[in-house]
Design a protein around this motif. Structure first.
Motif, PDB file in Angstrom:
ATOM      1  N   LEU A   1      51.063  -0.468 -28.837  1.00  0.00           N
ATOM      2  CA  LEU A   1      51.342  -0.849 -30.218  1.00  0.00           C
ATOM      3  C   LEU A   1      52.724  -0.373 -30.671  1.00  0.00           C
ATOM      4  N   LEU A   2      53.121   0.825 -30.254  1.00  0.00           N
ATOM      5  CA  LEU A   2      54.452   1.327 -30.617  1.00  0.00           C
ATOM      6  C   LEU A   2      55.542   0.504 -29.944  1.00  0.00           C
TER       7      LEU A   2
ATOM      8  N   ARG B   1      54.257   5.277 -36.892  1.00  0.00           N
ATOM      9  CA  ARG B   1      55.323   4.391 -37.382  1.00  0.00           C
ATOM     10  C   ARG B   1      55.803   4.842 -38.753  1.00  0.00           C
ATOM     11  N   GLU B   2      54.880   5.253 -39.605  1.00  0.00           N
ATOM     12  CA  GLU B   2      55.275   5.742 -40.929  1.00  0.00           C
ATOM     13  C   GLU B   2      56.166   6.972 -40.802  1.00  0.00           C
ATOM     14  N   ALA B   3      55.785   7.894 -39.928  1.00  0.00           N
ATOM     15  CA  ALA B   3      56.591   9.099 -39.727  1.00  0.00           C
ATOM     16  C   ALA B   3      57.973   8.740 -39.177  1.00  0.00           C
ATOM     17  N   ALA B   4      58.033   7.779 -38.264  1.00  0.00           N
ATOM     18  CA  ALA B   4      59.304   7.375 -37.687  1.00  0.00           C
ATOM     19  C   ALA B   4      60.225   6.751 -38.733  1.00  0.00           C
ATOM     20  N   GLU B   5      59.662   5.930 -39.587  1.00  0.00           N
ATOM     21  CA  GLU B   5      60.469   5.279 -40.614  1.00  0.00           C
ATOM     22  C   GLU B   5      60.964   6.276 -41.647  1.00  0.00           C
ATOM     23  N   GLN B   6      60.099   7.167 -42.090  1.00  0.00           N
ATOM     24  CA  GLN B   6      60.520   8.140 -43.090  1.00  0.00           C
ATOM     25  C   GLN B   6      61.429   9.202 -42.484  1.00  0.00           C
ATOM     26  N   GLY B   7      61.266   9.470 -41.185  1.00  0.00           N
ATOM     27  CA  GLY B   7      62.123  10.448 -40.526  1.00  0.00           C
ATOM     28  C   GLY B   7      63.568  10.017 -40.440  1.00  0.00           C
TER      29      GLY B   7
ATOM     30  N   VAL C   1      39.982   9.853 -30.848  1.00  0.00           N
ATOM     31  CA  VAL C   1      40.428   8.828 -31.786  1.00  0.00           C
ATOM     32  C   VAL C   1      41.699   8.131 -31.311  1.00  0.00           C
ATOM     33  N   VAL C   2      42.490   8.775 -30.457  1.00  0.00           N
ATOM     34  CA  VAL C   2      43.685   8.099 -29.923  1.00  0.00           C
ATOM     35  C   VAL C   2      43.279   6.911 -29.057  1.00  0.00           C
ATOM     36  N   LEU C   3      42.071   6.955 -28.485  1.00  0.00           N
ATOM     37  CA  LEU C   3      41.558   5.859 -27.675  1.00  0.00           C
ATOM     38  C   LEU C   3      40.713   4.885 -28.498  1.00  0.00           C
ATOM     39  N   SER C   4      39.924   5.404 -29.426  1.00  0.00           N
ATOM     40  CA  SER C   4      39.016   4.545 -30.182  1.00  0.00           C
ATOM     41  C   SER C   4      39.681   3.850 -31.358  1.00  0.00           C
ATOM     42  N   GLN C   5      40.746   4.450 -31.911  1.00  0.00           N
ATOM     43  CA  GLN C   5      41.439   3.854 -33.052  1.00  0.00           C
ATOM     44  C   GLN C   5      42.953   3.910 -32.856  1.00  0.00           C
ATOM     45  N   PRO C   6      43.459   3.295 -31.798  1.00  0.00           N
ATOM     46  CA  PRO C   6      44.909   3.360 -31.554  1.00  0.00           C
ATOM     47  C   PRO C   6      45.735   2.722 -32.661  1.00  0.00           C
ATOM     48  N   GLY C   7      45.186   1.713 -33.329  1.00  0.00           N
ATOM     49  CA  GLY C   7      45.937   1.058 -34.392  1.00  0.00           C
ATOM     50  C   GLY C   7      46.225   1.986 -35.553  1.00  0.00           C
TER      51      GLY C   7
ATOM     52  N   GLY D   1      46.240  16.406 -25.190  1.00  0.00           N
ATOM     53  CA  GLY D   1      45.576  17.693 -25.271  1.00  0.00           C
ATOM     54  C   GLY D   1      44.783  18.008 -24.019  1.00  0.00           C
ATOM     55  N   ALA D   2      43.821  18.910 -24.166  1.00  0.00           N
ATOM     56  CA  ALA D   2      42.996  19.339 -23.038  1.00  0.00           C
ATOM     57  C   ALA D   2      41.987  18.261 -22.660  1.00  0.00           C
ATOM     58  N   PHE D   3      41.553  18.301 -21.406  1.00  0.00           N
ATOM     59  CA  PHE D   3      40.487  17.464 -20.856  1.00  0.00           C
ATOM     60  C   PHE D   3      40.871  15.992 -20.702  1.00  0.00           C
ATOM     61  N   THR D   4      42.146  15.691 -20.821  1.00  0.00           N
ATOM     62  CA  THR D   4      42.617  14.323 -20.654  1.00  0.00           C
ATOM     63  C   THR D   4      44.038  14.356 -20.110  1.00  0.00           C
ATOM     64  N   ASP D   5      44.681  13.203 -20.044  1.00  0.00           N
ATOM     65  CA  ASP D   5      46.057  13.143 -19.576  1.00  0.00           C
ATOM     66  C   ASP D   5      46.834  12.140 -20.420  1.00  0.00           C
ATOM     67  N   ALA D   6      48.072  11.857 -20.020  1.00  0.00           N
ATOM     68  CA  ALA D   6      48.929  11.003 -20.837  1.00  0.00           C
ATOM     69  C   ALA D   6      48.428   9.575 -20.941  1.00  0.00           C
ATOM     70  N   SER D   7      47.548   9.144 -20.032  1.00  0.00           N
ATOM     71  CA  SER D   7      47.020   7.786 -20.109  1.00  0.00           C
ATOM     72  C   SER D   7      46.161   7.582 -21.353  1.00  0.00           C
ATOM     73  N   SER D   8      45.720   8.665 -21.987  1.00  0.00           N
ATOM     74  CA  SER D   8      44.928   8.538 -23.207  1.00  0.00           C
ATOM     75  C   SER D   8      45.722   7.876 -24.336  1.00  0.00           C
ATOM     76  N   TRP D   9      47.034   7.864 -24.218  1.00  0.00           N
ATOM     77  CA  TRP D   9      47.897   7.269 -25.232  1.00  0.00           C
ATOM     78  C   TRP D   9      48.160   5.784 -24.979  1.00  0.00           C
ATOM     79  N   ALA D  10      47.562   5.183 -23.946  1.00  0.00           N
ATOM     80  CA  ALA D  10      47.941   3.836 -23.521  1.00  0.00           C
ATOM     81  C   ALA D  10      47.888   2.819 -24.662  1.00  0.00           C
ATOM     82  N   GLY D  11      46.788   2.795 -25.418  1.00  0.00           N
ATOM     83  CA  GLY D  11      46.661   1.842 -26.505  1.00  0.00           C
ATOM     84  C   GLY D  11      47.686   2.068 -27.598  1.00  0.00           C
ATOM     85  N   VAL D  12      47.946   3.329 -27.929  1.00  0.00           N
ATOM     86  CA  VAL D  12      48.953   3.668 -28.931  1.00  0.00           C
ATOM     87  C   VAL D  12      50.342   3.248 -28.443  1.00  0.00           C
ATOM     88  N   ILE D  13      50.629   3.502 -27.179  1.00  0.00           N
ATOM     89  CA  ILE D  13      51.937   3.148 -26.621  1.00  0.00           C
ATOM     90  C   ILE D  13      52.176   1.651 -26.705  1.00  0.00           C
TER      91      ILE D  13
END
Length: 255
Positions: free
Chosen positions: A30-31, A236-242, A223-229, A16-28
């Motif tokens: 884990l995925l 993962r749930e969306a991916a499995e059900q998708g 929360v993407v940075l503070s709670q990546p898990g 989103g705004a005020f950040t960049d794709a690196s904000s997803w690092a922890g989520v990435i």
């Protein structure tokens, strides 16, 4: 006899705004550990129509099933981008704008009680190629950034985030969304209950409006940075059900 197990979709993460794709690092991380393929393109943050067109082009060129994930303003982008992308099997929103047809980001923020971010931004003139192209872009004031964007992250992190933030063009906040992709695709929504950017009541309203599977996370807008898990678990749930590997619609979850 059972057929071959369907492949899990590729995950496309839109910041989103005020950040960049690196904000997803922890989520990435884990995925990746879960065996999922991930893309995290740069969201231009220049205008809803052009941002959505760019993300749509990324998704369509993948030519594989996709779970499209948006954080903050990135939610508005994926809602608009996914409408004509046939390979998207699910949508995930993380403290994000899930707009309806004809809505803009400003409509949602104005509908609910003001948040601390309202008086924490600064506007900078963005020169255009001609006087008619003149626009402005928004930053969060450096000294206010930790409080309004990422109150659950340590100063060592927010000090960096505050000086590396990517601004959003003012016109992006008034861009009108087209028919919402969530009306025809299964959706998940992580509500950040301590968010000071996007009112949690607004988040709950949007999640319930689109009948999304809800995750309640006690976290800030970051929360993407503070709670990546927790965010990765929802994806993962969306991916499995998708792909038909899940066990149907899940209940509201508090993590």
């Amino acid at each position: 006899m059972h057929g071959p197990t369907p492949l899990l979709p590729t995950i496309v993460l839109v910041h989103g705004a005020f950040t960049d794709a690196s904000s997803w690092a922890g989520v990435i991380r884990l995925l990746h550990a879960a065996g999922l393929t991930v893309r995290a393109p740069a969201n231009p943050l220049r205008g809803l129509a052009q941002d959505a067109a760019y993300i749509r082009s990324v998704v369509c060129h993948l030519n594989v099933p996709v779970v499209l994930v948006g954080h903050g303003y990135g939610g508005a982008v994926i809602t608009h981008a996914a409408t004509d992308a046939d390979n998207i099997v699910a949508l995930c929103y993380v403290a994000a704008f899930a707009l309806d047809a004809g809505e803009c980001v400003g409509d949602i923020t104005n509908r609910f009680a003001p948040m601390p971010v309202t008086d924490a931004t600064v506007t900078v003139v963005l020169p255009g190629r001609s006087p008619a192209d003149l626009d402005s872009e928004l930053y969060i004031r450096k000294e206010r950034f930790p409080q309004v964007y990422a109150a659950d992250l340590p100063p060592s992190v927010t000090d960096v985030l505050s000086v590396t933030q990517r601004p959003i063009a003012w016109s992006a906040l008034s861009g009108r969304s087209g028919p919402p992709a969530w009306a025809s695709k299964p959706s998940w929504y992580a509500i950040a209950t301590a968010d000071r950017m996007l009112n949690p009541t607004a988040q709950r309203f949007m999640a319930q409006r689109m009948a999304a599977t809800e995750y309640l996370l006690d976290g800030s807008h970051a929360v993407v940075l503070s709670q990546p898990g927790a965010v990765a678990a929802m994806i993962r749930e969306a991916a499995e059900q998708g792909t038909g590997r899940g066990d149907g619609d899940g209940p509201r979850r508090a993590l």
